[in-house]
Design a protein around this motif. Structure first.
Motif, short mmCIF file in Angstrom:
data_model
loop_
_atom_site.label_atom_id
_atom_site.label_comp_id
_atom_site.label_asym_id
_atom_site.label_seq_id
_atom_site.Cartn_x
_atom_site.Cartn_y
_atom_site.Cartn_z
N PHE A 288 0.90 -1.30 0.16
CA PHE A 288 -0.05 -0.19 -0.18
C PHE A 288 0.88 1.07 0.14
CE2 PHE A 288 -0.09 -1.34 4.51
CZ PHE A 288 0.84 -0.44 5.12
N HIS A 289 1.94 1.03 0.71
CA HIS A 289 2.89 2.29 0.58
C HIS A 289 3.51 2.66 -0.98
CE1 HIS A 289 3.91 1.56 4.98
NE2 HIS A 289 3.11 2.59 5.03
N ALA B 243 2.59 5.81 -3.46
CA ALA B 243 3.60 6.62 -4.25
C ALA B 243 3.19 6.69 -5.66
CB ALA B 243 4.83 6.10 -3.90
N GLU B 244 2.84 5.65 -6.32
CA GLU B 244 2.38 5.41 -7.60
C GLU B 244 1.19 6.31 -7.86
OE1 GLU B 244 1.50 1.35 -8.26
OE2 GLU B 244 3.62 0.89 -8.44
N LEU B 245 0.26 6.53 -6.98
CA LEU B 245 -0.87 7.31 -7.43
C LEU B 245 -0.69 8.81 -7.20
CD1 LEU B 245 -3.61 5.05 -5.61
CD2 LEU B 245 -3.56 5.52 -7.82
N GLU C 146 -8.86 3.47 -4.87
CA GLU C 146 -7.60 2.93 -4.35
C GLU C 146 -6.69 3.79 -3.44
OE1 GLU C 146 -4.77 0.98 -7.14
OE2 GLU C 146 -6.33 1.40 -8.76
N PHE C 147 -6.84 5.17 -3.71
CA PHE C 147 -5.84 5.94 -2.92
C PHE C 147 -6.67 5.84 -1.37
CE2 PHE C 147 -5.04 10.26 -1.10
CZ PHE C 147 -3.52 10.25 -1.16
N ASP C 148 -7.89 6.06 -1.43
CA ASP C 148 -8.72 5.97 -0.07
C ASP C 148 -8.37 4.73 0.72
OD1 ASP C 148 -9.75 8.56 -0.43
OD2 ASP C 148 -11.57 7.62 -1.25
N ASP D 242 -6.43 4.22 4.32
CA ASP D 242 -6.97 3.38 5.48
C ASP D 242 -6.03 2.39 5.93
OD1 ASP D 242 -9.15 4.75 5.38
OD2 ASP D 242 -10.58 3.27 4.12
N ALA D 243 -5.48 1.78 5.07
CA ALA D 243 -4.41 0.64 5.24
C ALA D 243 -3.18 1.11 6.22
CB ALA D 243 -4.03 0.04 4.11
#
Length: 75
Positions: A4-5, A9-11, A27-29, A33-34
């Motif tokens: 998720f990290h 960064a990709e997003l 996905e960002f949200d 959350d994660a």
């Protein structure tokens, strides 16, 4: 680094060039959350580790350290 990290960064990088799609925003949200769940769990375990150390409960401390290690990304 957790997956998720990396995706955060990709997003983040994508958003510099163009607006996100609805799916990318979701996905960002999810990644945020994660990340928050991960951070709070780690903070909780670190606080418990301090308490175990201060009370000299080394069995408990060992157990907490194992939990912390399980949270760390596998290499």
């Amino acid at each position: 680094m957790h997956g998720f990290h990396q995706r955060l960064a990709e997003l983040w990088t994508l958003r510099k060039d163009r607006p996100w799609t609805a799916e990318e925003q979701r996905e960002f949200d999810l990644c945020l959350d994660a990340n928050a769940n991960y951070a709070w769990k780690l903070i909780q375990l670190e606080n418990l580790s301090l308490a175990a150390s201060m009370t000299r409960d080394y069995d408990w401390l060992h157990s907490i350290c194992q939990d912390i290690e399980r949270l760390q990304p596998k290499r």
